[in-house]
Design a protein around this motif. Structure first.
Motif, PDB file in Angstrom:
ATOM      1  N   LEU A  39       0.843  -1.196   0.000  1.00 55.71           N
ATOM      2  CA  LEU A  39       0.000   0.000   0.000  1.00 55.71           C
ATOM      3  C   LEU A  39       0.873   1.238   0.000  1.00 55.71           C
ATOM      4  CD1 LEU A  39      -2.850   1.344   0.384  1.00 55.71           C
ATOM      5  CD2 LEU A  39      -2.433   1.190   2.849  1.00 55.71           C
ATOM      6  N   MET A  40       0.541   2.182  -0.872  1.00 52.83           N
ATOM      7  CA  MET A  40       1.196   3.486  -0.883  1.00 52.83           C
ATOM      8  C   MET A  40       0.181   4.517  -0.390  1.00 52.83           C
ATOM      9  SD  MET A  40       3.842   5.428  -1.495  1.00 52.83           S
ATOM     10  CE  MET A  40       4.942   4.604  -2.638  1.00 52.83           C
ATOM     11  N   SER A  41       0.430   5.079   0.813  1.00 53.85           N
ATOM     12  CA  SER A  41      -0.467   6.063   1.403  1.00 53.85           C
ATOM     13  C   SER A  41       0.247   7.404   1.442  1.00 53.85           C
ATOM     14  CB  SER A  41      -0.886   5.631   2.807  1.00 53.85           C
ATOM     15  OG  SER A  41      -1.767   6.582   3.374  1.00 53.85           O
ATOM     16  N   THR A  42      -0.338   8.423   0.796  1.00 52.30           N
ATOM     17  CA  THR A  42       0.295   9.741   0.709  1.00 52.30           C
ATOM     18  C   THR A  42      -0.676  10.822   1.171  1.00 52.30           C
ATOM     19  OG1 THR A  42      -0.410   9.960  -1.599  1.00 52.30           O
ATOM     20  CG2 THR A  42       1.793   9.054  -1.195  1.00 52.30           C
ATOM     21  N   LEU A  43      -0.152  11.794   1.922  1.00 56.12           N
ATOM     22  CA  LEU A  43      -0.939  12.952   2.321  1.00 56.12           C
ATOM     23  C   LEU A  43      -0.817  14.084   1.313  1.00 56.12           C
ATOM     24  CD1 LEU A  43      -0.249  13.050   6.152  1.00 56.12           C
ATOM     25  CD2 LEU A  43      -2.410  12.519   5.034  1.00 56.12           C
ATOM     26  N   LYS A  44       0.232  14.066   0.533  1.00 55.09           N
ATOM     27  CA  LYS A  44       0.401  15.066  -0.518  1.00 55.09           C
ATOM     28  C   LYS A  44       1.032  14.401  -1.730  1.00 55.09           C
ATOM     29  CE  LYS A  44       4.665  16.833   1.656  1.00 55.09           C
ATOM     30  NZ  LYS A  44       4.501  16.494   3.073  1.00 55.09           N
ATOM     31  N   ASP A  45       0.658  14.913  -2.912  1.00 54.93           N
ATOM     32  CA  ASP A  45       1.152  14.361  -4.176  1.00 54.93           C
ATOM     33  C   ASP A  45       1.446  15.494  -5.132  1.00 54.93           C
ATOM     34  OD1 ASP A  45       0.791  11.357  -3.922  1.00 54.93           O
ATOM     35  OD2 ASP A  45      -1.249  12.029  -3.469  1.00 54.93           O
ATOM     36  N   VAL A  46       2.494  15.298  -5.933  1.00 54.90           N
ATOM     37  CA  VAL A  46       2.793  16.184  -7.056  1.00 54.90           C
ATOM     38  C   VAL A  46       3.090  15.297  -8.248  1.00 54.90           C
ATOM     39  CG1 VAL A  46       4.293  17.975  -7.988  1.00 54.90           C
ATOM     40  CG2 VAL A  46       3.706  17.999  -5.569  1.00 54.90           C
ATOM     41  N   ILE A  47       2.272  15.425  -9.292  1.00 56.95           N
ATOM     42  CA  ILE A  47       2.445  14.648 -10.522  1.00 56.95           C
ATOM     43  C   ILE A  47       2.547  15.633 -11.675  1.00 56.95           C
ATOM     44  CG2 ILE A  47       1.482  12.862 -12.002  1.00 56.95           C
ATOM     45  CD1 ILE A  47      -0.161  11.927  -9.583  1.00 56.95           C
ATOM     46  N   SER A  48       3.606  15.502 -12.469  1.00 60.87           N
ATOM     47  CA  SER A  48       3.789  16.408 -13.598  1.00 60.87           C
ATOM     48  C   SER A  48       4.203  15.612 -14.821  1.00 60.87           C
ATOM     49  CB  SER A  48       4.838  17.476 -13.278  1.00 60.87           C
ATOM     50  OG  SER A  48       6.099  16.891 -13.047  1.00 60.87           O
ATOM     51  N   LEU A  49       3.810  16.091 -15.996  1.00 60.55           N
ATOM     52  CA  LEU A  49       4.161  15.445 -17.253  1.00 60.55           C
ATOM     53  C   LEU A  49       3.830  16.386 -18.399  1.00 60.55           C
ATOM     54  CD1 LEU A  49       1.309  14.291 -18.856  1.00 60.55           C
ATOM     55  CD2 LEU A  49       1.246  13.001 -16.726  1.00 60.55           C
ATOM     56  N   LYS A  50       4.354  16.021 -19.579  1.00 57.69           N
ATOM     57  CA  LYS A  50       3.942  16.631 -20.841  1.00 57.69           C
ATOM     58  C   LYS A  50       3.495  15.514 -21.769  1.00 57.69           C
ATOM     59  CE  LYS A  50       6.463  20.963 -21.098  1.00 57.69           C
ATOM     60  NZ  LYS A  50       7.278  21.824 -21.983  1.00 57.69           N
ATOM     61  N   PHE A  51       2.541  15.826 -22.635  1.00 58.32           N
ATOM     62  CA  PHE A  51       2.070  14.797 -23.565  1.00 58.32           C
ATOM     63  C   PHE A  51       1.695  15.446 -24.885  1.00 58.32           C
ATOM     64  CE2 PHE A  51      -1.920  16.423 -22.027  1.00 58.32           C
ATOM     65  CZ  PHE A  51      -2.799  16.277 -23.096  1.00 58.32           C
ATOM     66  N   LYS A  52       1.697  14.619 -25.945  1.00 57.54           N
ATOM     67  CA  LYS A  52       1.180  15.015 -27.253  1.00 57.54           C
ATOM     68  C   LYS A  52       0.499  13.815 -27.869  1.00 57.54           C
ATOM     69  CE  LYS A  52       4.167  16.053 -30.448  1.00 57.54           C
ATOM     70  NZ  LYS A  52       5.375  16.540 -31.173  1.00 57.54           N
ATOM     71  N   SER A  53      -0.598  14.068 -28.583  1.00 56.65           N
ATOM     72  CA  SER A  53      -1.372  12.965 -29.145  1.00 56.65           C
ATOM     73  C   SER A  53      -2.229  13.473 -30.281  1.00 56.65           C
ATOM     74  CB  SER A  53      -2.267  12.347 -28.063  1.00 56.65           C
ATOM     75  OG  SER A  53      -3.083  11.327 -28.598  1.00 56.65           O
ATOM     76  N   MET A  54      -2.571  12.542 -31.173  1.00 58.70           N
ATOM     77  CA  MET A  54      -3.550  12.821 -32.220  1.00 58.70           C
ATOM     78  C   MET A  54      -4.914  12.229 -31.886  1.00 58.70           C
ATOM     79  SD  MET A  54      -1.577  12.422 -35.848  1.00 58.70           S
ATOM     80  CE  MET A  54      -3.144  12.589 -36.669  1.00 58.70           C
ATOM     81  N   GLN A  55      -4.983  11.461 -30.799  1.00 58.13           N
ATOM     82  CA  GLN A  55      -6.229  10.829 -30.401  1.00 58.13           C
ATOM     83  C   GLN A  55      -6.927  11.672 -29.338  1.00 58.13           C
ATOM     84  OE1 GLN A  55      -7.251   8.120 -32.058  1.00 58.13           O
ATOM     85  NE2 GLN A  55      -5.353   8.270 -33.239  1.00 58.13           N
ATOM     86  N   SER A  56      -8.236  11.745 -29.423  1.00 57.12           N
ATOM     87  CA  SER A  56      -8.982  12.600 -28.506  1.00 57.12           C
ATOM     88  C   SER A  56      -9.331  11.896 -27.207  1.00 57.12           C
ATOM     89  CB  SER A  56     -10.269  13.101 -29.181  1.00 57.12           C
ATOM     90  OG  SER A  56     -11.085  12.008 -29.567  1.00 57.12           O
ATOM     91  N   ASP A  57      -9.103  10.573 -27.123  1.00 59.03           N
ATOM     92  CA  ASP A  57      -9.463   9.829 -25.927  1.00 59.03           C
ATOM     93  C   ASP A  57      -8.325   8.898 -25.538  1.00 59.03           C
ATOM     94  OD1 ASP A  57     -12.552  10.430 -25.542  1.00 59.03           O
ATOM     95  OD2 ASP A  57     -12.238  10.058 -27.672  1.00 59.03           O
ATOM     96  N   GLY A  58      -8.193   8.653 -24.230  1.00 62.42           N
ATOM     97  CA  GLY A  58      -7.194   7.713 -23.750  1.00 62.42           C
ATOM     98  C   GLY A  58      -6.784   8.023 -22.325  1.00 62.42           C
ATOM     99  N   VAL A  59      -6.486   6.968 -21.545  1.00 66.18           N
ATOM    100  CA  VAL A  59      -6.090   7.107 -20.145  1.00 66.18           C
ATOM    101  C   VAL A  59      -4.591   7.358 -20.068  1.00 66.18           C
ATOM    102  CG1 VAL A  59      -5.916   5.939 -17.926  1.00 66.18           C
ATOM    103  CG2 VAL A  59      -7.970   5.653 -19.326  1.00 66.18           C
ATOM    104  N   LEU A  60      -4.175   8.457 -19.390  1.00 60.83           N
ATOM    105  CA  LEU A  60      -2.762   8.747 -19.207  1.00 60.83           C
ATOM    106  C   LEU A  60      -2.197   8.047 -17.981  1.00 60.83           C
ATOM    107  CD1 LEU A  60      -3.842  11.334 -20.953  1.00 60.83           C
ATOM    108  CD2 LEU A  60      -1.616  12.258 -20.354  1.00 60.83           C
ATOM    109  N   PHE A  61      -2.909   8.064 -16.862  1.00 60.60           N
ATOM    110  CA  PHE A  61      -2.465   7.251 -15.732  1.00 60.60           C
ATOM    111  C   PHE A  61      -3.641   6.943 -14.827  1.00 60.60           C
ATOM    112  CE2 PHE A  61      -1.647  11.546 -14.011  1.00 60.60           C
ATOM    113  CZ  PHE A  61      -2.293  11.465 -12.784  1.00 60.60           C
ATOM    114  N   HIS A  62      -3.441   5.897 -13.977  1.00 61.85           N
ATOM    115  CA  HIS A  62      -4.523   5.442 -13.103  1.00 61.85           C
ATOM    116  C   HIS A  62      -3.927   4.708 -11.921  1.00 61.85           C
ATOM    117  CE1 HIS A  62      -8.255   3.606 -11.688  1.00 61.85           C
ATOM    118  NE2 HIS A  62      -7.619   2.448 -11.663  1.00 61.85           N
ATOM    119  N   GLY A  63      -4.554   4.905 -10.740  1.00 59.15           N
ATOM    120  CA  GLY A  63      -4.225   4.147  -9.541  1.00 59.15           C
ATOM    121  C   GLY A  63      -5.439   4.064  -8.662  1.00 59.15           C
TER     122      GLY A  63
END
Length: 1307
Positions: free
Chosen positions: A197-221
């Motif tokens: 188990l990963m339990s966090t009181l604070k989170d910072v998530i950063s990224l850049k992305f490029k796509s030609m598709q209008s739908d899709g999951v970038l991340f999930h937990g």
């Protein structure tokens, strides 16, 4: 508890700052020249004057000395390949060496691949850079936002008109390193935790992305308890799902926590930052941030086992995913400081790869095009003629509902094929000889900005239209049509020089983007079109899609909904309470004072305390009286409420709900001169404040959530009640009546009036749990009067004087409103400057108001010309507004001047100097005169307070009546106040704030109102004797008599005036209903004027006016002149003795006709009775104790208008009240609840009273029947006019009417 949100905000900002610092760290010393070492092959262009690629580095003198195109037009560009993606921070330009060729303005474009270009923007607009003024000087520009790209393109916009396009350029920046992962739509990266188990009181998530598709999951937990976090592309927008410890919330069934971005499937890089501290979260996409609070009960996010990036794999089923996977590239992916892609590249054990993930970004070589002009844009592509059948496919995206997509003339005379967008629906038509041979309609709302794929296939007389993989065919009854492929295909529009058979366009040209165009199953090379080797085009942007979401951000204010076309956006302000192009302007006024100023009377109104500011409108009751304008805000519990059984351990607590936010209430209170709330505490053995030194048993909570231990009538900080200040409490040892702790009922009642503590939001009671202890409380509505700002005015008396205020911040919307009056020829009302921008309002001539503004695109000036002079020392109203849609200027009620705002270029108004009011920073063109009620974006400027410490400016401005005196009607007099004016209705038969409310009464048979003419007397309180006294000449030279009446009785005596001798003036109704005015001027001189145009005893209101000027007499009835007469010179008018309304009771020896009409006097309703400056009926109803007026019989105040609308026999008395919500009779605190507990004694008393009432009732019934019989005999003896209907004769003297009235005078 208040410190927790503050700490959360601080931590969130800290994380945000660190993230942005990391993004810009590479910018330090990132200013190396990047183009100077490039080879000639790195340069390319749209065309070259030399025929070959010309290197165009800065300061180059050899060869051609730079770049010039073969033709100087708007389609030219110069491009550089920098070898790798680099960070670009600045650019510089020169003209071509030794020539007159240079560029005066240009734009920039960037690309990672040399395809699919992106235009450089600032302020959300395509940015135009200033170029050169000669061939040799260098013009340097630092980019406001650094750009990461491999290719850069300079696009000349304007050049030296005496030469051609010529450029030498340099690019500055530094190298750029990044970690990139490429996902093919069937792959993902799993980041597995070291523990279960990963339990966090604070989170910072950063990224850049490029796509030609209008739908899709970038991340999930997700976790087993229901915690989850998911970032997903949905129709080109990013949706973030975040839930903490809420097992009911599931991603499949709940809406996202936040949604941001638009058009994110454009194959360009987009940055994402997610910051969370506890339940507080910030979600940032590119430059737009949304703050929200997460659902759930806990502060920790518990994720089990792993985080997945690129998709949501199904456990135990390799290669299977729950939702559509992300297809594109992700760069610099960090999860709480962990570089996920770097771990994957180094094959660390924490990362598990599903499918094929590569670490370089694959770039599809797709060339989009943009149709930019709704009239002239088109693309011509050749086809293969005379092929049996047809095949065309492409993709498009647009915001417009209508536009031509494709038109082609088919071969072999098979007609014309048209494909168009009409109302957001796709329409395919094949026309042959002006007939529709086939038609297909499919799709809806296709103007949603998303990519849509279209395919047209025709084979063997069968045609199919496929939209987004859904096929559609013509109707079943359509005849088969043989189709042959055409020679020319026109996309988006038609050239002007073609006939309808060659290219037919029934709608406007298409504005939007297209890509992936196939004709006869062959892809078309649009770069060849750009180079001129294939087809033809006009007004296209090739190799970029320049679509823009004009609703992101949403510039529609106050909750207005945004919609858009290709060129502009629209705001729907329905149900917002606001109006205007951007829903900026409130529909409602800022106070009851303003409603009163516009002529409104008492009633419920919405007020918007801060106008166009963020606070919404609030419903209040405006009680508009003659002296004060009260604003009442009701809450949910104004009735007397009983309390028992409350103690310190189980206190009684009641929260008050005003149906509005505290900010709205504070806006009303702060804008008022005075506010108060009545508080009442009725008690029996229930202590209130426990004075003199004890801990209070009852307290109330105010606006700042602070408890207050003082009660109504006492100032704050003093633990007392009103009787404590007056030293009138029941027990002198205590400062409240209730603190005496008596065993009988008493109360403490008073007004709370310290504005900083109001309104009362809660009351707490803790002393009703002892034997025989109980209490009852009541808190009245919030009541305020006076508008601190509407009459806030200053006078400028020197041209060099001005008031200064902080900078006016209004980047997107600015509204300014005020009143002014002056005698000067010109002068500046206000001015605020920026580096380039400015805003100014002035009176530029005696009849012109000018509004000037510059947001960086050059000054815009609006002028309103008035047909009359504006420097007439009268108050005039000015309102100026600027928003992203339009600039406008309104003066008084003159036509509003409007100019549309350009959709391109600068749009932020950036000011930095002080705001000058009444003058300018140069101290020239200062304003001489008065300014009041100055509002800027709903904020109210306190001019008077600033004027107190400013030379050349005085607080206040007298002379309101010169502008607003006409609002006082019916003889009312305008009286000046420091803050405004009021109408003195002393000499008017009317009353109310504008002397327009009628004063009327119901007369019964025998009712008499007699006014004696004598010495002056005061008739109003708080008014000086000189203004309220009434004088009558010994022998009046003129008479102005006016009143309204309604009756069904004839004959009737309405009015009788007698002199000291036997002379009189009588107004009566004859038996036939005609109106008669009788003058008896001596024993021999008698004049009778009869008006018989109708029966005036017809239960309708009639208005009579009798005017005598000397010897000239006129009589008007119902606004019609009915009679004019001139008395002879011998006639003498004598001094008056009395005036009687209704029955004359004195023995005056009446004329026989008058005596006959005087039998009953008058039965009906009289209203607004006036004799010269005397209002006898008003004096009888309002000032009977001090006026020389006598009332005999029953006089009941009522409304004639109400009587006419209802049955005249069922009049209901109308009463005015200062409190629209009513007041409880508090002499007895509770009618049924607060009583003695001695139930047995009460029951015995009740039985005795009941028996007594029964006996009295029986006797009353007997006496009533006997009296009614006698009355019936009397009624039979009366005579009535023959023309009255029978139903009305039954009760002609209005006995039932009067019995139902509430206010009566008996003499």
């Amino acid at each position: 508890m208040d410190s927790i949100p503050l700490l959360t905000c601080v931590l969130t900002l800290l994380f945000s700052s660190l993230w942005h610092l990391g993004l810009t760290a590479t910018n330090y010393n990132c200013d190396d020249p990047l183009a100077s070492l490039l080879s000639p092959m790195a340069f390319s262009s749209s065309s070259d004057l030399s025929g070959t690629h010309s290197p165009a580095q800065l300061n180059r003198r050899v060869g051609t000395g730079g770049w010039s195109p073969a033709d100087s037009n708007g389609q030219q560009w110069l491009q550089m390949d920098l070898g790798n993606r680099v960070e670009i921070t600045a650019v510089a330009t020169q003209g071509r060496y030794g020539s007159s060729d240079w560029v005066t303005s240009y734009s920039l474009m960037f690309s990672d691949t040399g395809r699919n270009w992106k235009q450089y923007k600032q302020e959300d607009s395509i940015w135009t850079f200033a170029g050169n003024m000669n061939a040799d000087s260098v013009v340097h520009h630092k980019l406001l936002h650094s750009v990461r790209a491999r290719f850069i393109r300079f696009v000349p916009l304007r050049w030296n008109p005496s030469g051609k396009i010529g450029m030498r350029v340099e690019v500055y920046g530094c190298s750029y390193k990044s970690d990139v992962a490429d996902f093919d739509g069937r792959s993902s990266l799993l980041y597995r935790f070291n523990q279960k188990l990963m339990s966090t009181l604070k989170d910072v998530i950063s990224l850049k992305f490029k796509s030609m598709q209008s739908d899709g999951v970038l991340f999930h937990g997700e976790g087993q308890r229901g915690d989850h976090i998911t970032l997903e592309l949905q129709k080109g927008r990013l949706a973030l799902y975040l839930n903490l410890d809420d097992s009911k919330a599931r991603i499949s069934s709940n809406p996202p926590s936040a949604t941001l971005g638009s058009l994110l499937d454009d194959q360009h890089w987009h940055s994402v930052l997610i910051e969370r501290v506890g339940k507080q979260a910030n979600f940032t996409v590119d430059k737009h941030t949304q703050h929200f609070r997460t659902k759930g009960e806990a502060d920790a996010l518990d994720i089990d086992y792993e985080l997945s990036f690129g998709g949501i794999p199904v456990p135990g089923k390799p290669g299977t995913f729950l939702k559509k996977n992300f297809h594109g590239c992700i760069e610099n992916l960090y999860y709480n400081g962990v570089n996920i892609i770097d771990l994957a590249k180094r094959r660390k054990h924490q990362i598990y790869t599903v499918g094929n993930v590569t670490f370089s970004c694959s770039e599809p070589q797709i060339v989009p095009i943009t149709f930019v002009n709704s009239r002239r844009s088109y693309l011509l592509l050749p086809g293969t003629p005379q092929i049996d059948g047809l095949s065309v496919s492409f993709q498009f995206r647009t915001w417009n509902t209508d536009g031509l997509l494709l038109s082609t003339e088919l071969s072999e005379g098979s007609g014309t094929l048209l494909l168009s967008l009409e109302g957001g629906t796709l329409r395919l038509t094949i026309q042959k000889m002006a007939n529709h041979a086939a038609e297909i309609l499919t799709g809806s709302k296709l103007n949603d900005g998303l990519w849509h794929s279209v395919s047209i296939n025709a084979r063997r007389s069968r045609i199919t239209l496929t939209l987004d993989n859904n096929a559609a065919s013509p109707a079943q009854d359509t005849a088969p049509v043989q189709i042959y492929s055409g020679n020319s295909y026109y996309f988006g529009g038609c050239p002007d020089n073609l006939t309808d058979s060659q290219c037919l366009n029934p709608t406007k040209a298409f504005q939007g983007c297209m890509r992936l165009i196939f004709i006869d199953n062959q892809p078309k090379d649009l770069i060849s079109v750009q180079q001129g080797s294939l087809g033809n085009f006009s007004d296209l942007h090739i190799d970029l899609c320049s679509i823009k979401d004009r609703c992101l951000p949403n510039y529609c204010e106050h909750g207005g909904s945004c919609s858009q076309s290709w060129t502009t956006f629209y705001c729907n302000c329905s149900d917002t309470g606001y109006m205007g192009a951007t829903c900026h302007n409130s529909l409602y006024k800022q106070s009851c004072e303003v409603y009163r100023h516009q002529g409104n009377t008492a009633g419920f109104f919405y007020i918007d305390a801060d106008g166009s500011g963020p606070l919404g409108p609030l419903q209040v009751y405006c009680n508009i009286t003659e002296d004060k304008i009260w604003t009442l805000v009701q809450h949910n519990n104004t009735e007397l409420t009983r309390v028992r059984g409350a103690g310190p351990e189980n206190p009684y607590v009641m929260a008050l709900d005003y149906g509005s936010s505290m900010e709205q209430l504070e806006g009303v209170i702060d804008g008022s001169e005075h506010c108060e709330q009545e508080v009442a505490y009725h008690c029996r053995r229930s202590r209130l404040l426990n004075t003199p030194d004890g801990t209070p048993f009852t307290w109330w909570i105010g606006r700042s959530n602070e408890r207050h231990p003082y009660w109504g009538g006492s100032p704050p900080g003093v633990q007392q009640c009103e009787c404590g200040l007056d030293e009138s409490c029941l027990d002198i040892r205590h400062f409240c009546n209730c603190d005496a702790d008596k065993d009988e009922w008493t109360n403490d009642t008073g007004f709370l009036s310290f504005k900083d503590h109001l309104p009362v939001t809660q009351i707490v009671i803790t002393d009703t749990n002892r034997s025989n202890s109980e209490a009852a409380w009541r808190i009245g509505p919030l009541r305020c009067y006076g508008d601190r700002h509407f009459w806030n005015a200053v006078s400028f008396y020197t041209e060099a004087s001005y008031l200064h205020f902080p900078t006016f911040h209004a980047e997107f919307s600015a509204d300014i409103s005020f009143f002014f009056k002056t005698t000067a020829l010109s002068g500046v009302f206000l001015e605020n400057l920026g580096i380039k921008d400015f805003i100014r309002l002035e009176i530029s001539s005696p009849s012109e108001i000018t509004f000037s503004i510059d947001v960086g695109n050059g000054p815009v000036e609006l002028v309103v010309q008035s047909p009359s002079l504006l420097n007439d020392n009268q108050w005039h109203y000015v309102r100026a507004e600027r928003n992203l849609k339009e600039t406008s200027l309104q003066v008084d009620s003159l036509p509003r001047r409007v100019r549309e705002t350009s959709e391109e270029g600068h749009f932020r108004l950036q000011l930095n100097s002080q705001l000058f009011v009444g003058g300018t920073s140069s101290r020239q063109k200062g304003f001489l005169g008065c300014i009041r009620s100055l509002h800027l974006n709903g904020q109210k400027l306190d001019l008077e307070e600033r004027a107190k410490v400013t030379a050349g400016v005085r607080p206040g401005c007298p002379g309101h009546c010169s502008s607003y005196g006409s609002t006082c009607h019916n003889g009312g007099k305008c009286v000046e106040k420091h803050s405004g004016y009021f109408c003195d209705c002393t000499n008017s038969p009317y009353e109310g704030p504008f002397c327009k409310k009628e004063v009327s009464a119901v007369f019964k048979a025998g009712t008499s109102v007699t006014y004696m003419f004598q010495e002056p007397y005061p008739v109003t309180k708080n008014v000086s004797l000189s203004s309220s006294a009434i004088y009558v000449d010994a022998a009046p030279s003129k008479e102005n008599i006016a009143f309204s009446f309604m009756t069904a009785q004839a004959p009737s005596l309405l009015l009788y005036i007698n002199s000291s001798s036997q002379d009189f003036l009588a107004v009566l109704l004859c038996k036939n209903g005609s109106l008669q005015v009788r003058y008896q001027l001596s024993k021999e001189e008698s004049h009778v004027f009869t008006i018989d145009v109708e029966n005036f005893a017809n239960r309708r209101i009639h208005r009579l006016k009798i005017n005598r000027e000397g010897r000239e007499l006129t009589i008007q009835v119902d606004q019609q002149l009915r009679l004019s007469y001139i008395f002879s010179p011998d006639v003498e008018f004598r001094a008056l003795r009395s005036l009687t309304l209704g029955r004359v009771t004195e023995n005056l020896g009446l004329d026989p006709e008058v005596a006959k009409a005087n039998t009953l006097g008058f039965v009906g309703c009289l209203s607004s009775v006036q004799y010269n400056h005397i209002a006898p009926l008003k004096a009888a109803l309002r000032h009977a104790t001090i006026a020389p007026v006598t009332v005999q019989g029953t006089l009941t105040e009522s409304s004639c208008g109400f009587m006419m609308d209802s049955d005249v026999n069922a009049v209901t008395t109308v009463h005015s009240s200062s409190d629209s919500f009513g007041k409880t009779d508090e002499r007895e605190p509770l009618t049924n609840a607060v009583r003695s507990d001695s139930a047995v004694i009460g029951g015995v008393i009740a039985v005795v009273i009941f028996i007594t009432f029964c006996i009295v009732g029986i006797m009353t019934r007997f006496l009533y029947q006997h009296k009614q019989s006698h009355r019936t005999n009397q009624m039979k003896e009366k005579e009535y006019p023959d023309n009255l209907d029978g139903s009305f004769r039954n009760d002609i003297d209005l006995q039932h009417t009067v019995s139902e009235c509430k206010r009566e005078y008996f003499i």
